[in-house]
Design a protein around this motif. Structure first.
Motif, PDB file in Angstrom:
ATOM      1  N   VAL A  70       0.860  -1.178   0.000  1.00  0.00           N
ATOM      2  CA  VAL A  70       0.000   0.000   0.000  1.00  0.00           C
ATOM      3  C   VAL A  70       0.895   1.226   0.000  1.00  0.00           C
ATOM      4  O   VAL A  70       1.716   1.407   0.897  1.00  0.00           O
ATOM      5  CB  VAL A  70      -0.926   0.005   1.235  1.00  0.00           C
ATOM      6  CG1 VAL A  70      -1.753   1.279   1.268  1.00  0.00           C
ATOM      7  CG2 VAL A  70      -1.833  -1.217   1.218  1.00  0.00           C
ATOM      8  N   THR A  71       0.771   2.045  -1.011  1.00  0.00           N
ATOM      9  CA  THR A  71       1.638   3.209  -1.139  1.00  0.00           C
ATOM     10  C   THR A  71       0.843   4.488  -0.941  1.00  0.00           C
ATOM     11  O   THR A  71      -0.376   4.513  -1.078  1.00  0.00           O
ATOM     12  CB  THR A  71       2.312   3.240  -2.518  1.00  0.00           C
ATOM     13  OG1 THR A  71       1.289   3.256  -3.533  1.00  0.00           O
ATOM     14  CG2 THR A  71       3.194   2.019  -2.718  1.00  0.00           C
ATOM     15  N   SER A  72       1.559   5.538  -0.628  1.00  0.00           N
ATOM     16  CA  SER A  72       0.953   6.849  -0.436  1.00  0.00           C
ATOM     17  C   SER A  72       1.392   7.769  -1.562  1.00  0.00           C
ATOM     18  O   SER A  72       2.499   7.632  -2.081  1.00  0.00           O
ATOM     19  CB  SER A  72       1.396   7.442   0.905  1.00  0.00           C
ATOM     20  OG  SER A  72       0.994   6.630   1.986  1.00  0.00           O
ATOM     21  N   PRO A  73       0.543   8.712  -1.956  1.00  0.00           N
ATOM     22  CA  PRO A  73       0.983   9.696  -2.954  1.00  0.00           C
ATOM     23  C   PRO A  73       2.132  10.520  -2.400  1.00  0.00           C
ATOM     24  O   PRO A  73       2.121  10.912  -1.234  1.00  0.00           O
ATOM     25  CB  PRO A  73      -0.271  10.544  -3.194  1.00  0.00           C
ATOM     26  CG  PRO A  73      -1.146  10.315  -2.002  1.00  0.00           C
ATOM     27  CD  PRO A  73      -0.847   8.935  -1.516  1.00  0.00           C
ATOM     28  N   ARG A  74       3.116  10.767  -3.239  1.00  0.00           N
ATOM     29  CA  ARG A  74       4.291  11.525  -2.809  1.00  0.00           C
ATOM     30  C   ARG A  74       4.541  12.763  -3.663  1.00  0.00           C
ATOM     31  O   ARG A  74       5.207  13.692  -3.227  1.00  0.00           O
ATOM     32  CB  ARG A  74       5.536  10.618  -2.849  1.00  0.00           C
ATOM     33  CG  ARG A  74       5.548   9.556  -1.757  1.00  0.00           C
ATOM     34  CD  ARG A  74       5.831  10.168  -0.402  1.00  0.00           C
ATOM     35  NE  ARG A  74       5.814   9.191   0.671  1.00  0.00           N
ATOM     36  CZ  ARG A  74       4.786   8.962   1.468  1.00  0.00           C
ATOM     37  NH1 ARG A  74       3.663   9.648   1.289  1.00  0.00           N
ATOM     38  NH2 ARG A  74       4.851   8.073   2.428  1.00  0.00           N
ATOM     39  N   THR A  75       4.045  12.767  -4.891  1.00  0.00           N
ATOM     40  CA  THR A  75       4.276  13.889  -5.795  1.00  0.00           C
ATOM     41  C   THR A  75       2.955  14.592  -6.096  1.00  0.00           C
ATOM     42  O   THR A  75       1.873  14.087  -5.791  1.00  0.00           O
ATOM     43  CB  THR A  75       4.897  13.407  -7.109  1.00  0.00           C
ATOM     44  OG1 THR A  75       3.935  12.594  -7.807  1.00  0.00           O
ATOM     45  CG2 THR A  75       6.156  12.588  -6.853  1.00  0.00           C
ATOM     46  N   THR A  76       3.061  15.747  -6.726  1.00  0.00           N
ATOM     47  CA  THR A  76       1.862  16.488  -7.120  1.00  0.00           C
ATOM     48  C   THR A  76       0.972  15.635  -8.015  1.00  0.00           C
ATOM     49  O   THR A  76      -0.243  15.543  -7.808  1.00  0.00           O
ATOM     50  CB  THR A  76       2.265  17.776  -7.863  1.00  0.00           C
ATOM     51  OG1 THR A  76       3.165  18.530  -7.050  1.00  0.00           O
ATOM     52  CG2 THR A  76       1.050  18.620  -8.189  1.00  0.00           C
ATOM     53  N   GLU A  77       1.578  15.007  -9.012  1.00  0.00           N
ATOM     54  CA  GLU A  77       0.817  14.188  -9.963  1.00  0.00           C
ATOM     55  C   GLU A  77       0.131  13.024  -9.255  1.00  0.00           C
ATOM     56  O   GLU A  77      -1.037  12.717  -9.517  1.00  0.00           O
ATOM     57  CB  GLU A  77       1.754  13.667 -11.050  1.00  0.00           C
ATOM     58  CG  GLU A  77       1.046  13.018 -12.223  1.00  0.00           C
ATOM     59  CD  GLU A  77       0.350  14.024 -13.112  1.00  0.00           C
ATOM     60  OE1 GLU A  77      -0.754  13.700 -13.604  1.00  0.00           O
ATOM     61  OE2 GLU A  77       0.887  15.124 -13.305  1.00  0.00           O
ATOM     62  N   GLU A  78       0.852  12.361  -8.355  1.00  0.00           N
ATOM     63  CA  GLU A  78       0.281  11.219  -7.641  1.00  0.00           C
ATOM     64  C   GLU A  78      -0.875  11.647  -6.742  1.00  0.00           C
ATOM     65  O   GLU A  78      -1.875  10.929  -6.619  1.00  0.00           O
ATOM     66  CB  GLU A  78       1.365  10.529  -6.817  1.00  0.00           C
ATOM     67  CG  GLU A  78       2.386   9.782  -7.657  1.00  0.00           C
ATOM     68  CD  GLU A  78       3.550   9.257  -6.839  1.00  0.00           C
ATOM     69  OE1 GLU A  78       4.398   8.547  -7.407  1.00  0.00           O
ATOM     70  OE2 GLU A  78       3.626   9.564  -5.628  1.00  0.00           O
TER      71      GLU A  78
END
Length: 337
Positions: A70-78
Motif C-alpha cells: 500500500v503506497t501513499s501519494p508523494r508527488t503532485t501528480e500522484e
C-alpha cells in the motif's frame, strides 16, 4: 509428470549393471518362478517400480503472490490522481462510497494518507479518514496550526473551478509538531444531484513543475474572477498563494511588481531593470515571455531564497492574463538545486 510404470522385458536386461538387473528382474517377475510366485512377484515389482519412478516427484510448493504494498501519494501528480480516483467513486456511488473511503487502515487511509469529504451545500465534513471527531465540522471554520483559513479559501476557489489547492500547517496523524501540508480538492456531482468536495494532502510535499503550474493557474482564475481586487489576497504572506518557499507574484508589461508576498520590498515599484544574482535581466526576460507567449518557463536564474536564505538556481513559470485593459503576468517558480 511421472511416467507410467511398465514391466521390463527380459531381453532389456542385457548390458545393465548387476544391481539394476536384479531390480528389473523384480519388475518383470522372472521366468524361473512358478505361476503363483510370478503373479505375486509381478505385483511387488509393479509397486517397487512405482516407488522408484515416484522418487523426485515431490509436490511443488505453491508460492502465493505477495499482495502489492500500500503506497501513499508523494508527488503532485500522484496526489491529483489519488484524489480524482476517490472523486470518481463518489460521483458514481454517492454516499454509498463513504464507508470504503473512510475505512482505516485501507488503501485510502493509512499512515499519513487519508481522505476527507465535505458536502458542498453545507460545507460539513462527512468523511475523515484519520480523525472521526472532525465529522460534522464546518470546512469554512477550519484553520491551520498557523491560523490560515484554508478551508474558506478552498471553497472560494471552488466557486469557479472544479478543483483547488489549500496550504497550511498541521500535525501528522501520529502526532508531533505541525508541518507544511498541501491538499488537493475536487468538487464532484453525483447522478442524483448531490455535490461533494473530495480532498487529500501530502505533508511536506516537494514542489515540482506540476505544482508550480497548478498554483499559477489557481491565481489566474482568481484574478479573472475578482480582477485587481485579487491582488490584495496574493500579497498576503499567510495567504492562499504561499507554500513554504514558493509563492505567486504578479507583474505588468511595464515592469511593475504588483504583488509578491515573499519579496514585499519589490512590490508597487518599477523593477524593469531588476537582475538576478548572476546578472541576468530577469524582469525584462519575463516581460518578453508574456508578450510573446501565453505561458512558458524561464530557467536557471540565480535568485536569493526567501527569509534571507542562500541564493539558488530557480526556474520560473509565467502565464499571461488580461485583467480589464491591462496585460499582466502571473508567475511562480521552484529552486532546482
Amino acid at each position: 509428470m511421472c511416467a507410467e510404470p511398465r514391466l521390463v522385458p527380459r531381453f532389456a536386461l542385457t548390458g545393465l549393471p548387476a544391481g539394476h538387473k536384479r531390480f528389473a528382474s523384480l519388475c518383470s517377475g522372472g521366468s524361473g518362478m512358478r505361476a503363483s510366485r510370478a503373479v505375486i512377484g509381478n505385483r511387488i515389482g509393479v509397486v517397487l517400480c512405482l516407488l522408484y519412478l515416484m522418487i523426485g516427484c515431490q509436490p511443488q510448493q505453491v508460492v502465493k503472490p505477495e499482495k502489492p504494498a500500500v503506497t501513499s501519494p508523494r508527488t503532485t501528480e500522484e496526489l491529483i490522481t489519488f484524489v480524482e480516483r476517490a472523486a470518481a467513486l463518489v460521483q458514481a456511488r454517492g454516499s454509498e462510497a463513504f464507508p470504503e473511503l473512510g475505512r482505516r487502515p485501507s488503501v485510502w487511509s493509512h499512515d499519513d494518507t487519508y481522505l476527507f469529504i465535505a458536502e458542498a451545500g453545507t460545507n460539513r465534513i462527512v468523511v475523515h479518514g484519520a480523525d472521526r471527531s472532525r465529522l460534522g465540522a464546518d470546512l469554512t471554520t477550519i484553520k491551520g496550526a498557523e491560523g490560515r483559513s484554508f478551508g474558506r479559501w478552498g471553497l472560494e476557489a471552488l466557486a469557479t473551478r472544479d478543483h483547488a489547492w489549500i496550504f497550511y500547517k498541521r500535525a501528522r496523524p501520529a502526532g508531533g509538531a505541525p508541518v507544511w501540508k498541501a491538499s488537493y480538492l475536487k468538487r464532484v456531482e453525483t447522478s442524483s444531484g448531490e455535490s461533494y468536495i473530495v480532498g487529500s494532502g501530502v505533508y511536506d510535499l516537494k514542489v515540482d513543475r506540476r505544482f508550480v503550474t497548478e498554483l499559477v493557474d489557481m491565481a489566474v482564475a482568481r484574478l479573472q474572477e475578482d480582477g485587481r481586487a485579487a491582488l490584495k489576497l496574493v500579497r498576503e504572506r499567510d495567504g492562499p498563494f504561499v507554500y513554504m518557499q514558493t509563492q505567486v507574484f504578479v507583474i505588468n508589461t511595464r515592469g511593475d511588481v504588483l504583488a509578491d508576498p515573499l519579496y514585499p520590498e519589490l512590490e508597487r515599484k518599477n523593477q524593469i531593470n531588476l537582475k538576478s544574482a548572476d546578472g541576468r535581466p530577469i524582469q525584462r526576460d519575463l516581460i518578453q515571455l508574456i508578450q510573446t507567449e501565453s505561458a512558458g518557463w524561464q530557467t536557471g536564474y540565480l535568485w536569493p531564497r526567501p527569509y534571507g536564505g542562500k541564493a539558488g538556481h530557480k526556474d520560473i513559470y509565467m502565464r499571461r492574463v488580461q485583467v480589464g485593459r491591462q496585460t499582466l503576468g502571473v508567475g511562480s517558480g521552484l529552486y532546482v538545486d
